[in-house]
Design a protein around this motif. Sequence first.
Motif, mmCIF file in Angstrom:
data_model
loop_
_atom_site.group_PDB
_atom_site.id
_atom_site.type_symbol
_atom_site.label_atom_id
_atom_site.label_comp_id
_atom_site.label_asym_id
_atom_site.label_seq_id
_atom_site.Cartn_x
_atom_site.Cartn_y
_atom_site.Cartn_z
ATOM 1 N N PHE A 1 1.160 11.414 8.283
ATOM 2 C CA PHE A 1 0.625 10.093 7.924
ATOM 3 C C PHE A 1 1.746 9.070 7.802
ATOM 4 C CE2 PHE A 1 -2.709 12.931 5.979
ATOM 5 C CZ PHE A 1 -3.622 12.708 6.986
ATOM 6 N N ASN A 2 2.821 9.457 7.109
ATOM 7 C CA ASN A 2 3.963 8.545 7.008
ATOM 8 C C ASN A 2 4.509 8.220 8.390
ATOM 9 O OD1 ASN A 2 4.084 8.257 4.249
ATOM 10 N ND2 ASN A 2 5.329 10.115 4.000
ATOM 11 N N GLY A 3 4.548 9.243 9.217
ATOM 12 C CA GLY A 3 5.097 9.076 10.552
ATOM 13 C C GLY A 3 4.311 8.046 11.342
ATOM 14 N N PHE A 4 3.008 8.016 11.161
ATOM 15 C CA PHE A 4 2.196 7.043 11.889
ATOM 16 C C PHE A 4 2.568 5.621 11.469
ATOM 17 C CE2 PHE A 4 -1.571 4.365 12.355
ATOM 18 C CZ PHE A 4 -1.792 4.510 13.712
ATOM 19 N N VAL A 5 2.785 5.448 10.172
ATOM 20 C CA VAL A 5 3.172 4.114 9.700
ATOM 21 C C VAL A 5 4.524 3.731 10.306
ATOM 22 C CG1 VAL A 5 3.580 2.683 7.682
ATOM 23 C CG2 VAL A 5 1.906 4.539 7.576
ATOM 24 N N ASN A 6 5.428 4.696 10.339
ATOM 25 C CA ASN A 6 6.733 4.439 10.974
ATOM 26 C C ASN A 6 6.563 4.014 12.420
ATOM 27 O OD1 ASN A 6 8.015 5.247 8.663
ATOM 28 N ND2 ASN A 6 8.409 7.330 9.392
ATOM 29 N N LEU A 7 5.711 4.756 13.122
ATOM 30 C CA LEU A 7 5.493 4.472 14.534
ATOM 31 C C LEU A 7 4.956 3.059 14.706
ATOM 32 C CD1 LEU A 7 5.321 5.593 17.486
ATOM 33 C CD2 LEU A 7 2.975 6.212 16.980
ATOM 34 N N ALA A 8 3.931 2.721 13.910
ATOM 35 C CA ALA A 8 3.311 1.392 14.018
ATOM 36 C C ALA A 8 4.355 0.316 13.765
ATOM 37 C CB ALA A 8 2.171 1.273 13.015
ATOM 38 N N GLU B 1 18.850 5.784 2.415
ATOM 39 C CA GLU B 1 17.423 5.625 2.704
ATOM 40 C C GLU B 1 17.275 5.102 4.128
ATOM 41 O OE1 GLU B 1 13.732 6.310 1.233
ATOM 42 O OE2 GLU B 1 15.441 6.212 -0.133
ATOM 43 N N ILE B 2 16.404 5.694 4.922
ATOM 44 C CA ILE B 2 16.178 5.103 6.224
ATOM 45 C C ILE B 2 15.298 3.882 6.052
ATOM 46 C CG2 ILE B 2 16.536 6.961 7.857
ATOM 47 C CD1 ILE B 2 13.738 7.789 7.547
ATOM 48 N N PRO B 3 15.404 2.930 6.956
ATOM 49 C CA PRO B 3 14.752 1.644 6.729
ATOM 50 C C PRO B 3 13.225 1.704 6.764
ATOM 51 C CG PRO B 3 15.799 1.736 8.880
ATOM 52 C CD PRO B 3 16.223 2.940 8.159
ATOM 53 N N VAL B 4 12.656 2.799 7.135
ATOM 54 C CA VAL B 4 11.206 2.888 7.184
ATOM 55 C C VAL B 4 10.737 4.031 6.311
ATOM 56 C CG1 VAL B 4 10.718 1.788 9.385
ATOM 57 C CG2 VAL B 4 11.573 4.105 9.329
ATOM 58 N N THR B 5 9.437 4.117 6.158
ATOM 59 C CA THR B 5 8.864 5.128 5.289
ATOM 60 C C THR B 5 9.325 6.520 5.692
ATOM 61 O OG1 THR B 5 6.945 3.770 5.573
ATOM 62 C CG2 THR B 5 6.671 5.771 4.259
ATOM 63 N N GLY B 6 9.586 7.357 4.746
ATOM 64 C CA GLY B 6 9.860 8.737 5.115
ATOM 65 C C GLY B 6 10.983 9.369 4.335
ATOM 66 N N ARG C 1 -3.611 4.032 7.110
ATOM 67 C CA ARG C 1 -4.095 3.001 8.029
ATOM 68 C C ARG C 1 -3.909 1.624 7.412
ATOM 69 N NH1 ARG C 1 -7.350 4.336 11.962
ATOM 70 N NH2 ARG C 1 -8.346 5.976 10.746
ATOM 71 N N GLN C 2 -4.201 1.534 6.105
ATOM 72 C CA GLN C 2 -4.028 0.251 5.415
ATOM 73 C C GLN C 2 -2.569 -0.187 5.449
ATOM 74 O OE1 GLN C 2 -6.338 -1.804 4.494
ATOM 75 N NE2 GLN C 2 -7.912 -0.315 5.112
ATOM 76 N N ARG C 3 -1.685 0.781 5.244
ATOM 77 C CA ARG C 3 -0.259 0.437 5.254
ATOM 78 C C ARG C 3 0.179 -0.031 6.633
ATOM 79 N NH1 ARG C 3 1.728 5.842 3.500
ATOM 80 N NH2 ARG C 3 3.831 5.237 4.104
ATOM 81 N N ALA C 4 -0.457 0.542 7.647
ATOM 82 C CA ALA C 4 -0.049 0.194 9.013
ATOM 83 C C ALA C 4 -0.729 -1.071 9.518
ATOM 84 C CB ALA C 4 -0.345 1.355 9.946
ATOM 85 N N LEU C 5 -1.729 -1.526 8.782
ATOM 86 C CA LEU C 5 -2.592 -2.599 9.286
ATOM 87 C C LEU C 5 -1.856 -3.856 9.762
ATOM 88 C CD1 LEU C 5 -5.554 -2.436 9.736
ATOM 89 C CD2 LEU C 5 -5.935 -3.704 7.613
ATOM 90 N N PRO C 6 -0.894 -4.339 8.985
ATOM 91 C CA PRO C 6 -0.210 -5.552 9.442
ATOM 92 C C PRO C 6 0.416 -5.376 10.832
ATOM 93 C CG PRO C 6 0.584 -4.876 7.270
ATOM 94 C CD PRO C 6 -0.413 -3.861 7.690
ATOM 95 N N TYR C 7 0.881 -4.175 11.093
ATOM 96 C CA TYR C 7 1.509 -3.944 12.404
ATOM 97 C C TYR C 7 0.450 -3.790 13.478
ATOM 98 C CZ TYR C 7 4.764 -2.625 8.807
ATOM 99 O OH TYR C 7 5.515 -2.614 7.672
ATOM 100 N N LEU C 8 -0.649 -3.143 13.117
ATOM 101 C CA LEU C 8 -1.704 -2.928 14.111
ATOM 102 C C LEU C 8 -2.235 -4.260 14.614
ATOM 103 C CD1 LEU C 8 -3.732 0.083 12.677
ATOM 104 C CD2 LEU C 8 -1.638 0.041 14.001
ATOM 105 N N ARG C 9 -2.317 -5.230 13.720
ATOM 106 C CA ARG C 9 -2.808 -6.549 14.148
ATOM 107 C C ARG C 9 -1.935 -7.112 15.257
ATOM 108 N NH1 ARG C 9 -3.369 -8.057 8.489
ATOM 109 N NH2 ARG C 9 -5.409 -7.263 7.870
#
Lengths: 492, 452
Positions: free
Chosen positions: B408-415, A5-10, B293-301
């Motif tokens: 969408f998942n990718g955005f959370v990863n990015l954040a 599993e990679i450490p982040v979502t996906g 967006r909700q999933r990414a929120l902690p990082y966005l802050r």
Amino acid sequence: MQLKEIPVTGIPYDQIKIEKVPAAPEYCERPAELIPSANRAVVINPNRTCMPLGAMWAVLGVRKAIPFVQGAQGCTTYVRYTFCRIFKEPAVIATASFHEDAAVFGGRRNLVEGIRNLVVRYWPELIGVVTTCSSEIIGDDMVSFIKMARANLRKEIGPEKADRIPIVLVNTPSFAGSHVEGYDRASRAFVETLATTKGEPNGKVNIIPGLFYPGDIREIKHLLRHMGVEAIVLFDISDTLDAPLEPPMSVPYYPPGGTAVGEIRDMANSLATFALQPHAGQAGARYLERKYGVRAVVGPPPVGVQGTDAFLKALREITGKPIPKSLLQERGRLVDSLADTLHHTMMKKVAIMGDPDIVLGVTRFVLEMGMEPVALAGGTASKTFVHDVEAILAEAGYEGEPPLIINGGDLFEFEEYLKKQPRLDLIIGNSRAVDISRELQVPLVRVGFPIYDRFGYQKRPIVGYRGGEMLLAEIVNSMLDYQYPDDRTQQL
Amino acid sequence: MKIPIDVIPERAGHLEVVEIPACDRRTLPGVVSQRACLLYGARWMLAAIRDAVHLIHGPVGCAYYSGTVRKKNYRVFSTALGEKEIVFGAGQKLEDAIREAVSLRPRSSAVLVYTTCAVGLIGEDVEAICKRASASLGLPVVPVNCPGFGGVSQGKGHDVAAAALLEHFIGRAPAGPPLENSVNILGEFDVQGDLKEIEQLLQRLGLNIICAVSGRATVENMARAHRAGLNIVHCGRTGRWLARKMEERFGIPWRKVSFFGLAETAAALQAIAAFFNRPREAAWVEKEAEASRQRALPYLRRLAGRRVALFFGASRMGSMARAFGELGMEVVLCGSQFGCREDYTESRCCLGRGTPMIDDAHQRELEEFLHRYRPDLLVGGTRERFMAHKMGIPFLVFPQETSPYAGFNGFVNLAREVAALVGAPVWRLGNNGFMREEGEEMVASKYSVKPL
């Protein structure tokens, strides 16, 4: 052990893992006559790269020096990318940006303008002009171009400033030789251009390390320090390609260290020149010997017990200084390690690939460990390689099956030969051998140029007694990882 | 408005704060350019085509470097030209090499022959040799004419590669009615699983990907590509031209979209659903975007108000600038090595006046920018990475090295990754060492990094 599993979502790792494009979807028997690379026109997975890289490597070892590559942009970009991946350092290399017009009308404008732009943007202390296949095929008259560039520079920034920047020309047509030879040619070009006067003896020795990493050069300096010998290390990348992070810094950024231009000028006055890698650096050493009578000591690479012994003995002979107790103790520790791990290393079958000097050095060392070489592949064809390997085998009294010696072949040949071997325990080589090691399910110990898929190898020496201990540990541990279950590795 | 850094007079116009920067021009010789060559561009585009033999016709170095594209290793074949061939001609060697390569890799469906500077200069008729080889071997042997000195940058290499694909591979299968619910993605390279993310989203709309050029392109699936209902252009620089040509030739409509960032992804999916006339099937899109967006929120802050500088290949500038905007970051520089006018115009729209845009920046300019502006993050390629590190500035590699950033998942990863990067202790350690404690003034402390 594989991460699922990679450490982040996906997406899980096993779905995005780096794919090797196999030569065929599944293994198929190849036409036997096409396996040795000598029988083929096509080269598959070359084990060497082109000359300019070696020359750029060399120039980056000089203090505040910038290589200027007379060729297309890719010749620079690819090498910068390679250096970045290996050293994890910025590599400032300028390009002449050849476009179609240069291909038609020659590269004079590119060089003259380029040198000027480089100087006013970066104010280097030295420029190393490196040619490529395109400039060599066009037939650029580099010597006169450089004169023009100098004249132009004098006009723009005044003669005083302009003359302070030496320009060293290294001819490196990419269609001949390899990066090893590029470094070799650079070693000669630098001493020929800069070390032009024989003056007072300086009591120092010259060291041309060859394509060794920063960690190796540090280890060599450690040996010299303990011997109490002062040295000029030509192409000292130990700091320039392993610089500290200490922001903020001034612009343009130059890494610390490197061989000073003044030191290179002084090289004609040294006691001797040690070319630690015979294929990379011999030309410079030989030139100094012929021209100024500075004795040339060529090789062997100081890898393993006997390799390092030879280096220290030569140092003792030339400088008259004894080998200190501290180094003898280091030697003793390495020999002790050899004894302690002999039961793991002896009779193990090993294949070695890489640049010829690295292969020669490591071969001698693995023979000291009691290993049995199966195949030795030097990527750069050399007149002496086969003879050198045979000499090392004879010296070690090796009585096993004679190994396959590949002198300048490609990795396809190496791989196909290994696939047919009944047994192989270890591959020692650079990151290019990763696919082979995975395919054959044999551990790979990384040594030599290039290593881009692991961290820290550029800082960890393989030379000297301490470097030998590290390499030995790496070899033993990687075989343990592969071959022994945990319960058998509790007491080794 | 003032130009923020020193540029050499010859480069005036390449750095603009209001206008579109000058672009598609030659690089100045002697500057430490971040650009690459035609061969690099062509390899970038074609490397992933896995059922073809990739034969680099040139000196061994070009093949050696071509073995790695987007951090993946590929098996490369080379003619490894030597002095003899340079003088007496390389045609025979190329012919032999093609034949041998095919016999050593018998299940290949095509051979791609890349030319290099050396071949371009000695003037071989590679085209004729390929044609002959193709006839005798019975499979396409395709010349890719990409000598390094051609064009001004690697961008031209993408074009050459795209032309080769169109000419020799795309739509070679017999014509037929459009395959139902099928799309191609043009300009998608499947970096770290991006394509898989996009595919999952498209599958939820009931769509299949015939081929993705070139993240998942094979000789076989490119041959069927003309039967898609829609071409989705992801990376404009590589995809747009191909899309236009395919529209001309096969009548396939196309849409330029982006899957980076939530808004863009949502808009892309809705546009695609609308095209297939099924807006109802895209009902989940908004909800999914909000959930992400909700999933990414902690990082966005943690990222709000941070400043980011972007410098990478061409057409992803605009969409990435928007994605970073969605992270709450301020884009303080947007630049590219080889963007075209279209790319800069597109990204200017999402940047606004006053944000510097830079074309073909070289090392010194980037250094100077980082030194004066000290952004909280620089995004770019490997060559800029270590320079940024030396200045103590966090760096994100794009194309990415860890996880997918698309969808969408990718955005959370990015954040998550950007937040971790920017907030990592190492930057504090680098900036506040002993010097501060000992009361020594740092050289440029007025540009100090914001405390966390």
